[in-house]
Structures are given as C-alpha cells and as structure tokens.
Scaffold this active site. Structure first.
Site, PDB file in Angstrom:
ATOM      1  N   SER A  67       0.924  -1.474   0.246  1.00 15.57           N
ATOM      2  CA  SER A  67      -0.039   0.087   0.138  1.00 15.57           C
ATOM      3  C   SER A  67       0.774   1.187  -0.002  1.00 15.57           C
ATOM      4  O   SER A  67       0.153   2.444   0.068  1.00 15.57           O
ATOM      5  CB  SER A  67      -0.857   0.036   1.162  1.00 15.57           C
ATOM      6  OG  SER A  67      -0.158   0.068   2.259  1.00 15.57           O
ATOM      7  N   CYS A  93       8.560  -1.612   5.677  1.00 16.45           N
ATOM      8  CA  CYS A  93       8.079  -0.584   5.040  1.00 16.45           C
ATOM      9  C   CYS A  93       8.613  -0.339   3.720  1.00 16.45           C
ATOM     10  O   CYS A  93       9.967  -0.844   3.497  1.00 16.45           O
ATOM     11  CB  CYS A  93       8.080   0.493   5.848  1.00 16.45           C
ATOM     12  SG  CYS A  93       7.351   0.624   7.357  1.00 16.45           S
ATOM     13  N   GLU A  95      10.386   2.199   2.453  1.00 14.01           N
ATOM     14  CA  GLU A  95      11.633   2.957   2.659  1.00 14.01           C
ATOM     15  C   GLU A  95      12.642   1.912   2.727  1.00 14.01           C
ATOM     16  O   GLU A  95      13.746   1.888   2.176  1.00 14.01           O
ATOM     17  CB  GLU A  95      11.639   3.848   3.557  1.00 14.01           C
ATOM     18  CG  GLU A  95      10.549   5.002   3.316  1.00 14.01           C
ATOM     19  CD  GLU A  95       9.305   4.904   4.257  1.00 14.01           C
ATOM     20  OE1 GLU A  95       8.530   6.010   4.667  1.00 14.01           O
ATOM     21  OE2 GLU A  95       8.781   3.655   4.183  1.00 14.01           O
ATOM     22  N   ARG A 121      -2.953   8.838  -2.041  1.00 14.27           N
ATOM     23  CA  ARG A 121      -2.976   9.526  -0.790  1.00 14.27           C
ATOM     24  C   ARG A 121      -1.659  10.547  -0.803  1.00 14.27           C
ATOM     25  O   ARG A 121      -1.581  11.038   0.137  1.00 14.27           O
ATOM     26  CB  ARG A 121      -2.509   8.434   0.284  1.00 14.27           C
ATOM     27  CG  ARG A 121      -3.818   7.490   0.449  1.00 14.27           C
ATOM     28  CD  ARG A 121      -3.926   6.369   1.666  1.00 14.27           C
ATOM     29  NE  ARG A 121      -2.751   5.474   1.373  1.00 14.27           N
ATOM     30  CZ  ARG A 121      -1.905   5.000   2.142  1.00 14.27           C
ATOM     31  NH1 ARG A 121      -1.968   5.361   3.415  1.00 14.27           N
ATOM     32  NH2 ARG A 121      -1.042   3.805   1.885  1.00 14.27           N
ATOM     33  N   CYS A 127       7.629   6.548   8.904  1.00 14.30           N
ATOM     34  CA  CYS A 127       7.239   6.065  10.326  1.00 14.30           C
ATOM     35  C   CYS A 127       8.348   6.126  11.279  1.00 14.30           C
ATOM     36  O   CYS A 127       9.705   6.392  11.036  1.00 14.30           O
ATOM     37  CB  CYS A 127       6.496   4.445  10.392  1.00 14.30           C
ATOM     38  SG  CYS A 127       7.794   3.242  10.267  1.00 14.30           S
ATOM     39  N   CYS A 130      11.097   3.585  10.710  1.00 15.01           N
ATOM     40  CA  CYS A 130      11.923   3.979   9.242  1.00 15.01           C
ATOM     41  C   CYS A 130      12.928   5.403   9.728  1.00 15.01           C
ATOM     42  O   CYS A 130      14.222   5.534   9.006  1.00 15.01           O
ATOM     43  CB  CYS A 130      10.918   4.342   8.237  1.00 15.01           C
ATOM     44  SG  CYS A 130      10.238   2.770   7.426  1.00 15.01           S
ATOM     45  N   TYR A 164      18.259   8.743  19.191  1.00 21.18           N
ATOM     46  CA  TYR A 164      18.953   7.600  19.725  1.00 21.18           C
ATOM     47  C   TYR A 164      20.019   7.143  19.050  1.00 21.18           C
ATOM     48  O   TYR A 164      19.685   6.834  17.694  1.00 21.18           O
ATOM     49  CB  TYR A 164      17.966   6.376  20.214  1.00 21.18           C
ATOM     50  CG  TYR A 164      18.911   5.419  21.253  1.00 21.18           C
ATOM     51  CD1 TYR A 164      19.142   5.272  22.306  1.00 21.18           C
ATOM     52  CD2 TYR A 164      19.315   4.318  20.105  1.00 21.18           C
ATOM     53  CE1 TYR A 164      19.726   4.112  22.737  1.00 21.18           C
ATOM     54  CE2 TYR A 164      20.128   3.365  20.737  1.00 21.18           C
ATOM     55  CZ  TYR A 164      20.073   3.410  21.967  1.00 21.18           C
ATOM     56  OH  TYR A 164      20.845   2.235  22.823  1.00 21.18           O
ATOM     57  N   TRP A 166      22.713   4.493  18.577  1.00 22.69           N
ATOM     58  CA  TRP A 166      23.242   3.437  19.113  1.00 22.69           C
ATOM     59  C   TRP A 166      24.571   3.395  19.554  1.00 22.69           C
ATOM     60  O   TRP A 166      25.190   2.858  20.455  1.00 22.69           O
ATOM     61  CB  TRP A 166      22.806   2.161  18.204  1.00 22.69           C
ATOM     62  CG  TRP A 166      22.844   0.915  18.774  1.00 22.69           C
ATOM     63  CD1 TRP A 166      22.362   0.113  19.447  1.00 22.69           C
ATOM     64  CD2 TRP A 166      24.199   0.216  18.653  1.00 22.69           C
ATOM     65  NE1 TRP A 166      22.830  -1.113  19.856  1.00 22.69           N
ATOM     66  CE2 TRP A 166      23.847  -1.132  19.247  1.00 22.69           C
ATOM     67  CE3 TRP A 166      25.354   0.094  17.905  1.00 22.69           C
ATOM     68  CZ2 TRP A 166      25.041  -2.175  19.434  1.00 22.69           C
ATOM     69  CZ3 TRP A 166      26.392  -0.911  18.071  1.00 22.69           C
ATOM     70  CH2 TRP A 166      26.094  -1.879  18.705  1.00 22.69           C
TER      71      TRP A 166
END
Length: 189
Positions: A67, A93, A95, A121, A127, A130, A164, A166
């Site tokens: 989608s 996703c 991406e 859309r 998100c 991502c 953040y 890592w």
C-alpha cells in the site's frame, strides 16, 4: 506550460528508471511548489523522485499487502524503488525495501528519499522505525514530506530530534573495568 512541468512527464535530470512507465492520465503532483519557509529548495530531481514513487504506487500497490511505494536517489542520480510488504507478523516498510534494493546494487549512500501512499494518498512521512533506520544508515539523508501543494525537503535529523544513536550508547569496556552490562532474559526467581 513548460515541457518539464506537463502532467505525467518525468524530467530526465539524473532519472534512470527507464523501465518505469508513467500511467496514462499522468501523475498528481503540484508543479508550483518551489520552496518551504527558509528550508531546502525542492529540485526538479526531487519532483521526479516523487513522480517515480507515485508511478510505482499506481502500478504495484493494488492490495492490502502493498500500500506504500518509496523511491530513493543516490547523489549520482540512480533511483531505487520499493513497496511495503504487509504481513500480520510485521513487515518492512517501502523505504526499507528501497534501501535494500539500493544495497543489492552496492549503494552505500543515498541522497534523498520519498514515500507515497496508494489510492492517491500522496506523499507520506516515514514511520518512527524508518526514521531511526534511515538516520542510522544515512545521517545526511534528505526526505521529501508534506501535502502535494506544499512539498518540502527536510533532513532526516529534523524528523527525528533528540535521536537515539546506538553507537553513543554502548559501554566502553575500558571505562567499566572490562565488565559490560548484559541484558537479562527470562524471569528470575
């Protein structure tokens, strides 16, 4: 209307997805978006990237399993696309799929990325997951976001403030006397 602004026309500036065909009727993209605030200028190649993702969404996103489409561009103009892979257990996703497609061709740096939703859309922001992955892999990545009449380009760091990192959170064994904290697993009695 100038030739490079006609609906459905993908400007040739660095665009190399020759197998991608623009569907009849053109693409919905606001041609008059030039700038946002004091931010980065939306280039013709950025518009072409949105058009590439939109074309993939129209051609390949035809079920609940796919989608969202994404298109990512390298500094030398190569374009890589992907679609999300929905599954009830989770799935990548669009991406991340585009990043993987680029990686299979040996690409280690991406310049710009955009995601587009199916059924008209338009451009959708990445998100949270991502955003973190894109920030970790490509700290200088440009991301196209916003509604069709006000598209803008932002750096990935602007989409993930107070990120953040890592590597910054790892314990230096020399600083703790060689003891590295270990995560506990399971219940303790």
């Amino acid at each position: 209307m100038p030739k490079d602004r006609q609906p459905g026309r993908v400007p040739p500036l660095g665009y190399r997805a020759a197998a991608l065909r623009v569907p009849r009727g053109g693409l919905e993209l606001a041609a008059d978006v030039e700038r946002w605030g004091a931010g980065m200028e939306l280039r013709d190649t950025d518009r072409a990237l949105v058009q590439a993702a939109t074309a993939v969404a129209k051609l390949r996103c035809r079920s609940e399993n796919h989608s969202v489409a994404a298109a990512a561009r390298t500094a030398d103009g190569r374009v890589f696309t992907g679609v999300n892979v929905y599954h009830f257990t989770g799935g990548p996703c669009a991406e991340i799929v585009a990043v993987g497609a680029a990686a299979t061709q040996g690409v280690t740096e991406l310049e710009t990325i955009v995601a587009v939703g199916d059924r008209g859309r338009g451009v959708i922001p990445p998100c949270g997951r991502c955003r973190q992955v894109l920030r970790d892999y490509f700290p200088a990545l440009r991301v196209i976001v916003g509604p069709a009449d006000a598209l803008r380009v932002v750096e990935i760091s602007e989409l993930l403030p107070e990120t953040y990192v890592w590597a910054d959170q790892q314990v230096d064994p020399g600083a703790t006397g060689g003891v590295v904290p270990v995560a506990r697993t399971g219940a303790t009695g």
